[in-house]
Design a protein around this motif. Sequence first.
Motif, PDB file in Angstrom:
ATOM      1  N   ALA A  34      38.795   7.748  60.698  1.00  0.00           N
ATOM      2  CA  ALA A  34      39.254   8.512  61.858  1.00  0.00           C
ATOM      3  C   ALA A  34      38.531   8.069  63.130  1.00  0.00           C
ATOM      4  O   ALA A  34      39.162   7.874  64.181  1.00  0.00           O
ATOM      5  N   ALA A  35      37.215   7.886  63.047  1.00  0.00           N
ATOM      6  CA  ALA A  35      36.448   7.436  64.217  1.00  0.00           C
ATOM      7  C   ALA A  35      36.884   6.033  64.633  1.00  0.00           C
ATOM      8  O   ALA A  35      37.015   5.740  65.829  1.00  0.00           O
ATOM      9  N   THR A  36      37.131   5.175  63.649  1.00  0.00           N
ATOM     10  CA  THR A  36      37.578   3.805  63.941  1.00  0.00           C
ATOM     11  C   THR A  36      38.932   3.817  64.632  1.00  0.00           C
ATOM     12  O   THR A  36      39.142   3.097  65.613  1.00  0.00           O
ATOM     13  N   VAL A  37      39.849   4.627  64.132  1.00  0.00           N
ATOM     14  CA  VAL A  37      41.184   4.703  64.731  1.00  0.00           C
ATOM     15  C   VAL A  37      41.104   5.223  66.164  1.00  0.00           C
ATOM     16  O   VAL A  37      41.762   4.692  67.073  1.00  0.00           O
ATOM     17  N   LEU A  38      40.298   6.249  66.403  1.00  0.00           N
ATOM     18  CA  LEU A  38      40.143   6.776  67.764  1.00  0.00           C
ATOM     19  C   LEU A  38      39.537   5.736  68.706  1.00  0.00           C
ATOM     20  O   LEU A  38      39.981   5.583  69.847  1.00  0.00           O
ATOM     21  N   PHE A  39      38.532   5.006  68.215  1.00  0.00           N
ATOM     22  CA  PHE A  39      37.925   3.975  69.055  1.00  0.00           C
ATOM     23  C   PHE A  39      38.919   2.852  69.318  1.00  0.00           C
ATOM     24  O   PHE A  39      39.008   2.344  70.450  1.00  0.00           O
ATOM     25  N   ALA A  40      39.679   2.458  68.291  1.00  0.00           N
ATOM     26  CA  ALA A  40      40.687   1.407  68.466  1.00  0.00           C
ATOM     27  C   ALA A  40      41.749   1.846  69.467  1.00  0.00           C
ATOM     28  O   ALA A  40      42.179   1.053  70.323  1.00  0.00           O
ATOM     29  N   ALA A  41      42.176   3.100  69.377  1.00  0.00           N
ATOM     30  CA  ALA A  41      43.165   3.619  70.329  1.00  0.00           C
ATOM     31  C   ALA A  41      42.614   3.575  71.747  1.00  0.00           C
ATOM     32  O   ALA A  41      43.329   3.224  72.701  1.00  0.00           O
ATOM     33  N   ALA A  42      41.337   3.906  71.902  1.00  0.00           N
ATOM     34  CA  ALA A  42      40.711   3.846  73.230  1.00  0.00           C
ATOM     35  C   ALA A  42      40.671   2.408  73.731  1.00  0.00           C
ATOM     36  O   ALA A  42      40.938   2.151  74.915  1.00  0.00           O
ATOM     37  N   ALA A  43      40.347   1.463  72.854  1.00  0.00           N
ATOM     38  CA  ALA A  43      40.298   0.051  73.252  1.00  0.00           C
ATOM     39  C   ALA A  43      41.683  -0.438  73.679  1.00  0.00           C
ATOM     40  O   ALA A  43      41.819  -1.157  74.670  1.00  0.00           O
ATOM     41  N   VAL A  44      42.709  -0.043  72.932  1.00  0.00           N
ATOM     42  CA  VAL A  44      44.070  -0.459  73.265  1.00  0.00           C
ATOM     43  C   VAL A  44      44.505   0.162  74.591  1.00  0.00           C
ATOM     44  O   VAL A  44      45.085  -0.522  75.441  1.00  0.00           O
ATOM     45  N   THR A  45      44.212   1.445  74.804  1.00  0.00           N
ATOM     46  CA  THR A  45      44.622   2.075  76.061  1.00  0.00           C
ATOM     47  C   THR A  45      43.819   1.529  77.242  1.00  0.00           C
ATOM     48  O   THR A  45      44.310   1.537  78.367  1.00  0.00           O
ATOM     49  N   ASP A  46      42.612   1.026  76.985  1.00  0.00           N
ATOM     50  CA  ASP A  46      41.842   0.384  78.048  1.00  0.00           C
ATOM     51  C   ASP A  46      42.603  -0.832  78.562  1.00  0.00           C
ATOM     52  O   ASP A  46      42.718  -1.051  79.766  1.00  0.00           O
ATOM     53  N   TRP A  47      43.137  -1.613  77.656  1.00  0.00           N
ATOM     54  CA  TRP A  47      43.934  -2.768  78.054  1.00  0.00           C
ATOM     55  C   TRP A  47      45.266  -2.311  78.647  1.00  0.00           C
ATOM     56  O   TRP A  47      45.695  -2.799  79.692  1.00  0.00           O
ATOM     57  N   LEU A  48      45.916  -1.350  77.980  1.00  0.00           N
ATOM     58  CA  LEU A  48      47.255  -0.926  78.357  1.00  0.00           C
ATOM     59  C   LEU A  48      47.311  -0.289  79.745  1.00  0.00           C
ATOM     60  O   LEU A  48      48.223  -0.581  80.524  1.00  0.00           O
ATOM     61  N   ASP A  49      46.339   0.559  80.081  1.00  0.00           N
ATOM     62  CA  ASP A  49      46.422   1.215  81.393  1.00  0.00           C
ATOM     63  C   ASP A  49      46.311   0.205  82.530  1.00  0.00           C
ATOM     64  O   ASP A  49      47.017   0.301  83.525  1.00  0.00           O
ATOM     65  N   PHE A  51      47.172  -3.028  82.319  1.00  0.00           N
ATOM     66  CA  PHE A  51      48.408  -3.808  82.272  1.00  0.00           C
ATOM     67  C   PHE A  51      49.543  -3.057  82.962  1.00  0.00           C
ATOM     68  O   PHE A  51      50.265  -3.602  83.798  1.00  0.00           O
ATOM     69  N   LEU A  52      49.697  -1.768  82.615  1.00  0.00           N
ATOM     70  CA  LEU A  52      50.784  -0.975  83.193  1.00  0.00           C
ATOM     71  C   LEU A  52      50.590  -0.772  84.694  1.00  0.00           C
ATOM     72  O   LEU A  52      51.560  -0.822  85.461  1.00  0.00           O
ATOM     73  N   ALA A  53      49.362  -0.530  85.112  1.00  0.00           N
ATOM     74  CA  ALA A  53      49.098  -0.326  86.544  1.00  0.00           C
ATOM     75  C   ALA A  53      49.498  -1.572  87.337  1.00  0.00           C
ATOM     76  O   ALA A  53      50.117  -1.465  88.404  1.00  0.00           O
ATOM     77  N   ARG A  54      49.168  -2.763  86.812  1.00  0.00           N
ATOM     78  CA  ARG A  54      49.538  -3.998  87.507  1.00  0.00           C
ATOM     79  C   ARG A  54      51.045  -4.243  87.427  1.00  0.00           C
ATOM     80  O   ARG A  54      51.684  -4.572  88.415  1.00  0.00           O
TER      81      ARG A  54
END
Length: 192
Positions: A34-49, A51-54
Amino acid sequence: MRWNLPNILTLLRIGAIPLFIIAFYLPVGWSSLAATVLFAAAAVTDWLDGFLARRWGQSSAFGAFLDPVADKLMVAAALVLLVEANPTPYPGILVGIAAVVIIGREIAISALREWMAEIGERASVAVSWMGKLKTGVQMVAILLLLYEEPLWGLPSLHLGFWLLYVAAGLTLWSMIVYLRAAWPIFMRNERG
């Protein structure tokens, strides 16, 4: 402040930090997953936000400020938890040193960027490829250390420790790159 999807993703990343900590400490067999999945989701949204903003032209001053804060808070939380989870001399001491190097570099470079922005030289310490490589290795290391279990026959915990040490080395190297870029400006301001 503009409410747009990139900014909402960044705020959700910050809001996920307490959930990440709770998941890490849950007294159940799936807590590391669960902790790994939450951290992975945070890492992906770090890239995604970003990317989307640009991509959508939704960059904002608020997002530019908050995005790196969210990233550094999540990484710092993960490193503190990993230090606490490894109290033995080995690997605890090395994990502690790596955590201090990584967190200390983030504080130092944030202060450097703030100072450089005040004197109109922010572009001199823009994010480099070295910083991106450091971040990538650091994220993979943390994910492996959080997961702990062997992955595809690989000892993820041992691999995670080694990647964390590599990330600490890259962290020092990238800090030196930033400081070298800023050094002439330091000297010019000392003389002026």
